[in-house]
Enzyme design. Structure first.
Site, PDB file in Angstrom:
ATOM      1  N   GLU A  24       0.006  -3.274   4.635  1.00 54.59           N
ATOM      2  CA  GLU A  24      -1.091  -2.298   4.745  1.00 54.59           C
ATOM      3  C   GLU A  24      -1.140  -1.619   6.115  1.00 54.59           C
ATOM      4  OE1 GLU A  24      -3.688  -0.830   3.570  1.00 54.59           O
ATOM      5  OE2 GLU A  24      -3.897  -1.655   1.563  1.00 54.59           O
ATOM      6  N   ASP A  25      -1.644  -0.392   6.134  1.00 55.37           N
ATOM      7  CA  ASP A  25      -1.857   0.288   7.422  1.00 55.37           C
ATOM      8  C   ASP A  25      -3.342   0.417   7.747  1.00 55.37           C
ATOM      9  OD1 ASP A  25      -2.391   2.215   5.399  1.00 55.37           O
ATOM     10  OD2 ASP A  25      -2.215   3.803   6.901  1.00 55.37           O
TER      11      ASP A  25
ATOM     12  N   LYS B 110      -9.418   5.076   5.827  1.00 54.70           N
ATOM     13  CA  LYS B 110      -8.114   4.628   5.327  1.00 54.70           C
ATOM     14  C   LYS B 110      -8.302   3.466   4.354  1.00 54.70           C
ATOM     15  CE  LYS B 110      -4.980   5.961   9.025  1.00 54.70           C
ATOM     16  NZ  LYS B 110      -4.154   5.419  10.118  1.00 54.70           N
ATOM     17  N   GLY B 111      -7.675   3.577   3.212  1.00 51.84           N
ATOM     18  CA  GLY B 111      -7.741   2.514   2.213  1.00 51.84           C
ATOM     19  C   GLY B 111      -8.952   2.598   1.305  1.00 51.84           C
ATOM     20  N   ILE B 112      -9.912   3.444   1.671  1.00 52.86           N
ATOM     21  CA  ILE B 112     -11.181   3.540   0.935  1.00 52.86           C
ATOM     22  C   ILE B 112     -11.051   4.629  -0.132  1.00 52.86           C
ATOM     23  CG2 ILE B 112     -13.655   4.070   1.246  1.00 52.86           C
ATOM     24  CD1 ILE B 112     -12.836   1.616   2.842  1.00 52.86           C
TER      25      ILE B 112
ATOM     26  N   LYS C  16     -10.911  -1.649  -1.905  1.00 57.68           N
ATOM     27  CA  LYS C  16     -10.686  -2.346  -0.628  1.00 57.68           C
ATOM     28  C   LYS C  16     -11.915  -2.123   0.251  1.00 57.68           C
ATOM     29  CE  LYS C  16      -5.816  -1.039  -1.040  1.00 57.68           C
ATOM     30  NZ  LYS C  16      -4.700  -0.209  -0.531  1.00 57.68           N
TER      31      LYS C  16
ATOM     32  N   SER D  57      -2.388   0.664  -4.296  1.00 55.59           N
ATOM     33  CA  SER D  57      -2.924   1.833  -3.587  1.00 55.59           C
ATOM     34  C   SER D  57      -4.232   2.265  -4.212  1.00 55.59           C
ATOM     35  CB  SER D  57      -1.926   2.999  -3.668  1.00 55.59           C
ATOM     36  OG  SER D  57      -2.537   4.183  -3.195  1.00 55.59           O
ATOM     37  N   ALA D  58      -5.190   2.616  -3.347  1.00 53.68           N
ATOM     38  CA  ALA D  58      -6.486   3.113  -3.836  1.00 53.68           C
ATOM     39  C   ALA D  58      -6.376   4.540  -4.364  1.00 53.68           C
ATOM     40  CB  ALA D  58      -7.497   3.078  -2.693  1.00 53.68           C
ATOM     41  N   SER D  59      -5.223   5.170  -4.161  1.00 54.40           N
ATOM     42  CA  SER D  59      -5.101   6.591  -4.495  1.00 54.40           C
ATOM     43  C   SER D  59      -4.797   6.840  -5.968  1.00 54.40           C
ATOM     44  CB  SER D  59      -4.003   7.227  -3.652  1.00 54.40           C
ATOM     45  OG  SER D  59      -3.799   8.556  -4.075  1.00 54.40           O
ATOM     46  N   ARG D  60      -5.560   7.755  -6.533  1.00 59.49           N
ATOM     47  CA  ARG D  60      -5.305   8.155  -7.922  1.00 59.49           C
ATOM     48  C   ARG D  60      -4.140   9.139  -7.998  1.00 59.49           C
ATOM     49  NH1 ARG D  60     -11.117   7.311 -10.684  1.00 59.49           N
ATOM     50  NH2 ARG D  60     -11.673   5.598  -9.307  1.00 59.49           N
ATOM     51  N   ASN D  61      -3.610   9.501  -6.844  1.00 58.03           N
ATOM     52  CA  ASN D  61      -2.420  10.358  -6.798  1.00 58.03           C
ATOM     53  C   ASN D  61      -1.147   9.530  -6.575  1.00 58.03           C
ATOM     54  OD1 ASN D  61      -3.534  13.232  -6.797  1.00 58.03           O
ATOM     55  ND2 ASN D  61      -4.758  12.292  -5.171  1.00 58.03           N
TER      56      ASN D  61
ATOM     57  N   ARG E 108     -11.881   7.741  -2.886  1.00 58.76           N
ATOM     58  CA  ARG E 108     -12.306   9.118  -2.597  1.00 58.76           C
ATOM     59  C   ARG E 108     -13.816   9.250  -2.472  1.00 58.76           C
ATOM     60  NH1 ARG E 108     -10.103  12.795  -7.049  1.00 58.76           N
ATOM     61  NH2 ARG E 108      -8.255  11.561  -6.571  1.00 58.76           N
TER      62      ARG E 108
ATOM     63  N   ASP F 251       0.881  -1.156   0.000  1.00 53.05           N
ATOM     64  CA  ASP F 251       0.000   0.000   0.000  1.00 53.05           C
ATOM     65  C   ASP F 251       0.932   1.224   0.000  1.00 53.05           C
ATOM     66  OD1 ASP F 251      -2.288   1.669   0.481  1.00 53.05           O
ATOM     67  OD2 ASP F 251      -1.761   1.694   2.615  1.00 53.05           O
ATOM     68  N   LEU F 252       0.409   2.386  -0.338  1.00 54.46           N
ATOM     69  CA  LEU F 252       1.257   3.589  -0.356  1.00 54.46           C
ATOM     70  C   LEU F 252       1.057   4.463   0.887  1.00 54.46           C
ATOM     71  CD1 LEU F 252       3.120   5.657  -1.914  1.00 54.46           C
ATOM     72  CD2 LEU F 252       1.005   6.648  -2.762  1.00 54.46           C
ATOM     73  N   ASP F 253      -0.182   5.017   0.992  1.00 56.37           N
ATOM     74  CA  ASP F 253      -0.456   5.999   2.048  1.00 56.37           C
ATOM     75  C   ASP F 253      -0.380   5.335   3.422  1.00 56.37           C
ATOM     76  OD1 ASP F 253      -1.161   8.217   0.283  1.00 56.37           O
ATOM     77  OD2 ASP F 253      -2.971   7.106  -0.193  1.00 56.37           O
TER      78      ASP F 253
ATOM     79  N   THR G  87       1.438   9.925   4.043  1.00 57.71           N
ATOM     80  CA  THR G  87       0.421  10.798   3.437  1.00 57.71           C
ATOM     81  C   THR G  87      -0.955  10.595   4.064  1.00 57.71           C
ATOM     82  OG1 THR G  87       0.626   9.163   1.712  1.00 57.71           O
ATOM     83  CG2 THR G  87       1.342  11.385   1.173  1.00 57.71           C
TER      84      THR G  87
HETATM   85  C1  BG6 Z   1      -5.944   5.545   0.039  1.00 56.61           C
HETATM   86  C2  BG6 Z   1      -6.052   6.346   1.314  1.00 56.61           C
HETATM   87  O1  BG6 Z   1      -4.627   5.107  -0.119  1.00 56.61           O
HETATM   88  O2  BG6 Z   1      -6.304   6.339  -1.092  1.00 56.61           O
HETATM   89  C3  BG6 Z   1      -7.429   6.973   1.430  1.00 56.61           C
HETATM   90  O3  BG6 Z   1      -5.809   5.507   2.411  1.00 56.61           O
HETATM   91  C4  BG6 Z   1      -7.737   7.765   0.173  1.00 56.61           C
HETATM   92  O4  BG6 Z   1      -7.449   7.799   2.568  1.00 56.61           O
HETATM   93  C5  BG6 Z   1      -7.622   6.853  -1.045  1.00 56.61           C
HETATM   94  O5  BG6 Z   1      -9.068   8.299   0.223  1.00 56.61           O
HETATM   95  C6  BG6 Z   1      -7.933   7.569  -2.354  1.00 56.61           C
HETATM   96  O6  BG6 Z   1      -6.982   8.567  -2.577  1.00 56.61           O
HETATM   97  P1  BG6 Z   1      -7.101   9.681  -3.704  1.00 56.61           P
HETATM   98  O7  BG6 Z   1      -5.713  10.290  -3.721  1.00 56.61           O
HETATM   99  O8  BG6 Z   1      -7.419   8.985  -4.986  1.00 56.61           O
HETATM  100  O9  BG6 Z   1      -8.163  10.622  -3.287  1.00 56.61           O
HETATM  101 MG    MG Z   2      -2.834   3.125   3.585  1.00 58.76          MG
END
Ligand code: BG6
Ligand code: MG
Length: 233
Positions: free
Chosen positions: A176-177, A49-51, A152, A121-125, A53, A13-15, A21
């Site tokens: 994972e955190d 966390k992990g969910i 997730k 990672s669920a993050s698009r960033n 946006r 996982d990233l964040d 982050t």
């Molecule tokens: C996960 C974070 O890694 O990414 C969540 O734990 C976050 O907190 C999710 O909402 C989505 O991230 P982003 O950058 O696409 O808004």
């Molecule tokens: Mg995380």
């Protein structure tokens, strides 16, 4: 340890695992929740966390008297976008000094041992952050969360990483955190390492309080003990 017992991939996982982050996601949601006059604190943030946006926004809006039922999709997209603007402002100056302790050494040891490295990672960033942290080149696969049907705690993202690496899930370790993240790893049939509090991550096979406790030797030891216990029980 014979070859069939060896770890073939570690999927991160990233964040909150590679970099902290998770605190910027908290701050960005807090800014939006304050504007919407909805309660938001660290305990509430834990559930996010992990969910992804939009699912996170829906959890925050569920605290409205209407449970969020009367908010249009267009309005939700605007608020989700605003949170992302807050977040992107907060992560603008993130650089390699914000890589969590032990992570770079672990990446180097995994490369040395020919263990593949994946990102789930669920993050698009996530890709932007990996570039800012200057660690993108370590990754053999980076799953695009936008391509997945389920976030997730569904196993999809970890299974997609394993498929991209052409490794069977049973030879993968996930780190994972988040509670939802640990659930995703376990549902994918992988060995789960949790980083954080025992009470939250209790489903994990092995838990560390912070990333400085992670090393390939420690991971292999716990992996081997678990595989061995399973085989002899
Ligand atoms: C996960 C974070 O890694 O990414 C969540 O734990 C976050 O907190 C999710 O909402 C989505 O991230 P982003 O950058 O696409 O808004
Ligand atoms: Mg995380």
């Amino acid at each position: 340890m014979n070859k069939s017992d060896a770890i073939q991939a570690v999927i991160f996982d990233l964040d909150g695992v590679i970099t902290d982050t998770a605190k910027y996601h908290y701050e960005a949601w807090k800014q939006l929740a304050d504007e919407l006059e909805l309660p938001f604190d660290w305990a509430f943030n834990e559930q996010l966390k992990g969910i992804d946006r939009m699912a996170s926004l829906e959890k925050i809006l569920s605290q409205r008297p209407d449970g969020g039922a009367h908010v249009s999709l267009e309005q939700k997209q605007i608020w989700a976008h605003l949170k992302n603007i807050n977040y992107q402002r907060l992560i603008q100056s993130v650089d390699e000094s914000e890589i969590l302790p032990g992570i770079l050494l672990l990446f180097d040891d995994l490369k040395q041992a020919n263990v593949q490295i994946g990102l789930a990672s669920a993050s698009r960033n996530a890709k932007t952050l990996l570039q800012q942290l200057k660690v993108e080149a370590y990754f053999d696969v980076i799953v695009d969360p936008a391509q997945l049907a389920n976030g997730k705690p569904a196993p999809d993202i970890f299974l997609a990483a394993a498929a991209g690496l052409q490794v069977e899930p049973k030879y993968c370790v996930g780190i994972e955190d988040a509670e939802a993240g640990v659930q995703a790893i376990k549902s994918a049939g992988m060995f789960a390492i949790g980083v954080g509090e025992h009470d939250i991550l209790k489903q994990a096979d092995y838990i560390v309080t912070d990333t400085s406790e992670l090393s390939l030797a420690v991971i292999e030891q716990h992996w081997f003990d678990t595989v061995h216990k399973f085989k002899t029980s």
